[in-house]
Design a protein around this motif. Structure first.
Motif, mmCIF file in Angstrom:
data_model
loop_
_atom_site.group_PDB
_atom_site.id
_atom_site.type_symbol
_atom_site.label_atom_id
_atom_site.label_comp_id
_atom_site.label_asym_id
_atom_site.label_seq_id
_atom_site.Cartn_x
_atom_site.Cartn_y
_atom_site.Cartn_z
ATOM 1 N N VAL A 179 -9.913 1.438 3.265
ATOM 2 C CA VAL A 179 -9.129 1.905 4.407
ATOM 3 C C VAL A 179 -7.782 2.372 3.876
ATOM 4 O O VAL A 179 -7.035 1.596 3.271
ATOM 5 N N LYS A 180 -7.487 3.638 4.098
ATOM 6 C CA LYS A 180 -6.288 4.261 3.518
ATOM 7 C C LYS A 180 -5.096 4.114 4.458
ATOM 8 O O LYS A 180 -5.211 4.333 5.661
ATOM 9 N N GLY A 181 -3.949 3.758 3.887
ATOM 10 C CA GLY A 181 -2.770 3.461 4.691
ATOM 11 C C GLY A 181 -1.668 4.490 4.604
ATOM 12 O O GLY A 181 -0.485 4.141 4.699
ATOM 13 N N GLY A 182 -2.020 5.747 4.458
ATOM 14 C CA GLY A 182 -1.003 6.787 4.358
ATOM 15 C C GLY A 182 -0.148 6.933 5.602
ATOM 16 O O GLY A 182 0.962 7.463 5.547
ATOM 17 N N HIS A 183 -0.657 6.451 6.747
ATOM 18 C CA HIS A 183 0.091 6.559 7.999
ATOM 19 C C HIS A 183 0.938 5.327 8.297
ATOM 20 O O HIS A 183 1.549 5.241 9.362
ATOM 21 N N LEU A 184 0.968 4.369 7.377
ATOM 22 C CA LEU A 184 1.801 3.189 7.584
ATOM 23 C C LEU A 184 3.281 3.569 7.612
ATOM 24 O O LEU A 184 3.721 4.483 6.910
ATOM 25 N N GLN A 185 4.046 2.858 8.420
ATOM 26 C CA GLN A 185 5.492 3.057 8.443
ATOM 27 C C GLN A 185 6.111 2.453 7.179
ATOM 28 O O GLN A 185 5.564 1.537 6.580
ATOM 29 N N GLY A 186 7.259 2.995 6.781
ATOM 30 C CA GLY A 186 7.958 2.431 5.633
ATOM 31 C C GLY A 186 7.840 3.300 4.400
ATOM 32 O O GLY A 186 7.329 4.426 4.439
ATOM 33 N N ASP A 187 8.300 2.762 3.279
ATOM 34 C CA ASP A 187 8.379 3.511 2.030
ATOM 35 C C ASP A 187 7.205 3.254 1.095
ATOM 36 O O ASP A 187 7.158 3.789 -0.009
ATOM 37 N N GLN A 188 6.254 2.413 1.529
ATOM 38 C CA GLN A 188 5.109 2.078 0.693
ATOM 39 C C GLN A 188 3.813 2.556 1.338
ATOM 40 O O GLN A 188 3.675 2.560 2.560
ATOM 41 N N VAL A 189 2.870 2.938 0.503
ATOM 42 C CA VAL A 189 1.507 3.236 0.946
ATOM 43 C C VAL A 189 0.609 2.118 0.445
ATOM 44 O O VAL A 189 0.596 1.818 -0.755
ATOM 45 N N SER A 190 -0.119 1.497 1.360
ATOM 46 C CA SER A 190 -1.056 0.434 0.989
ATOM 47 C C SER A 190 -2.464 0.845 1.391
ATOM 48 O O SER A 190 -2.697 1.224 2.543
ATOM 49 N N ASP A 191 -3.391 0.794 0.446
ATOM 50 C CA ASP A 191 -4.799 1.049 0.711
ATOM 51 C C ASP A 191 -5.561 -0.237 0.457
ATOM 52 O O ASP A 191 -5.312 -0.928 -0.539
ATOM 53 N N VAL A 192 -6.508 -0.548 1.333
ATOM 54 C CA VAL A 192 -7.223 -1.817 1.249
ATOM 55 C C VAL A 192 -8.697 -1.560 0.927
ATOM 56 O O VAL A 192 -9.388 -0.857 1.679
ATOM 57 N N LEU A 193 -9.161 -2.103 -0.192
ATOM 58 C CA LEU A 193 -10.555 -1.968 -0.614
ATOM 59 C C LEU A 193 -11.271 -3.296 -0.437
ATOM 60 O O LEU A 193 -10.850 -4.319 -0.978
ATOM 61 N N CYS A 194 -12.367 -3.281 0.295
ATOM 62 C CA CYS A 194 -13.186 -4.477 0.482
ATOM 63 C C CYS A 194 -14.616 -4.184 0.041
ATOM 64 O O CYS A 194 -15.139 -3.091 0.273
ATOM 65 N N GLY A 195 -15.237 -5.182 -0.568
ATOM 66 C CA GLY A 195 -16.618 -5.055 -1.007
ATOM 67 C C GLY A 195 -16.930 -6.024 -2.117
ATOM 68 O O GLY A 195 -16.025 -6.509 -2.804
ATOM 69 N N ASP A 196 -18.205 -6.335 -2.264
ATOM 70 C CA ASP A 196 -18.639 -7.252 -3.315
ATOM 71 C C ASP A 196 -17.944 -8.606 -3.188
ATOM 72 O O ASP A 196 -17.645 -9.268 -4.189
ATOM 73 N N GLY A 197 -17.651 -9.000 -1.944
ATOM 74 C CA GLY A 197 -17.040 -10.298 -1.694
ATOM 75 C C GLY A 197 -15.566 -10.383 -2.020
ATOM 76 O O GLY A 197 -14.998 -11.480 -2.011
ATOM 77 N N GLN A 198 -14.925 -9.256 -2.294
ATOM 78 C CA GLN A 198 -13.521 -9.272 -2.687
ATOM 79 C C GLN A 198 -12.715 -8.268 -1.881
ATOM 80 O O GLN A 198 -13.254 -7.319 -1.312
#
Length: 279
Positions: A179-198
């Motif tokens: 899930v890509k976080g390019g639309h998050l507010q602030g000065d950081q971009v956070s992308d969240v990867l889930c799969g394989d139990g992690q």
């Protein structure tokens, strides 16, 4: 002693065409070329589009899409597949039928639903078919926050909700969800990867520019390239994010059109990857 056959590293994109050159098939092929791969394509629709928005969409007949798929898959044999814009249930089923015949090729699906300009690119009835039929044959899906919200029917506003959305979408059968976080507010971009139990969170500084047209297409295409090279998913995502970050940075001050401009895909030269195979 066996003679060696030289071959390029082929990657396939299945997506819509962007006449403005910033996203879709055009961005995918630029990414493949910039990263040293041989790009092939199956066009699902053409758009009359520029940096300001989408004027119209023309659907490619399903039979012709099927013919394109069979032509590329049966002859060139891509080492990875990226899928982008699919706006009709019938096209989803044509693609899924083809992919099931090639289960060893890694598939990255970017569920393109809304253009950077805000224009809707997918028919409502297609969403459920995508979740039920295409997700299970995809190794990685890469929705942004807005697309994840459409897919789960719930708002996604922060990294915690991004992880919950990813976990929900994993339930449809794909191997990984980014899930890509390019639309998050602030000065950081956070992308969240889930799969394989992690779960893994990737973070980077947000580059101040309006030249982000085609960012999602480029990222998913780059992931496909690095999977084709043999990287595992987490490393492929990290490598792709680095490429996109550098491409945005290199194109941040370049004016193309009057709206949201593209990335600089060719910010550094890389030679075509050539492998040698036993004959």
């Amino acid at each position: 002693m066996n003679d060696k056959i030289k071959t390029y590293l082929p990657v396939l994109t299945i997506a819509g065409s962007d006449s403005g050159g910033g996203a879709g098939i055009q961005a995918d092929l630029k990414t493949f070329s910039a990263l040293g791969c041989f790009g092939t394509s199956v066009i699902t629709a053409t758009t009359a589009q520029n940096t300001q928005g989408v004027r119209s969409i023309h659907d490619i007949p399903e039979q012709h899409i099927q013919d394109q798929l069979e032509a590329v898959l049966s002859d060139i044999g891509p080492k990875a597949i990226k899928i982008g814009m699919i706006n009709r249930p019938e096209v989803v089923r044509v693609i899924v039928e083809a992919l099931r015949r090639y289960p060893d090729i890694p598939v990255v699906f970017d569920p393109v639903m809304v253009a950077t300009s805000g224009d809707r690119l997918i028919k409502e009835e297609t969403v459920e078919v995508i979740k039920q039929e295409l997700f299970p044959v995809s190794n990685v899906i890469t929705p942004n926050m807005d697309e994840a919200a459409v897919l789960i029917g719930k708002a996604v506003n922060d990294p915690q909700e991004m992880e919950k959305a990813a976990q929900t979408l994993l339930g449809y059968g794909s191997g990984f969800v980014l899930v890509k976080g390019g639309h998050l507010q602030g000065d950081q971009v956070s992308d969240v990867l889930c799969g394989d139990g992690q779960t893994h969170v990737f973070e980077s500084a947000k580059i101040k520019t309006k030249n982000v047209h085609g960012t999602g297409c480029t990222l998913s295409s780059a992931i496909a390239v690095f999977l084709a090279e043999g990287q595992e998913v987490r490393q492929a995502v990290a490598s792709a994010r680095n490429y996109v970050f550098q491409a945005i940075d290199a194109g941040k001050a370049v004016k193309t059109g009057q709206g949201s401009g593209p990335l600089n895909h060719f910010y550094y030269p890389k030679k075509m990857i050539i492998h040698e195979l036993d004959q």
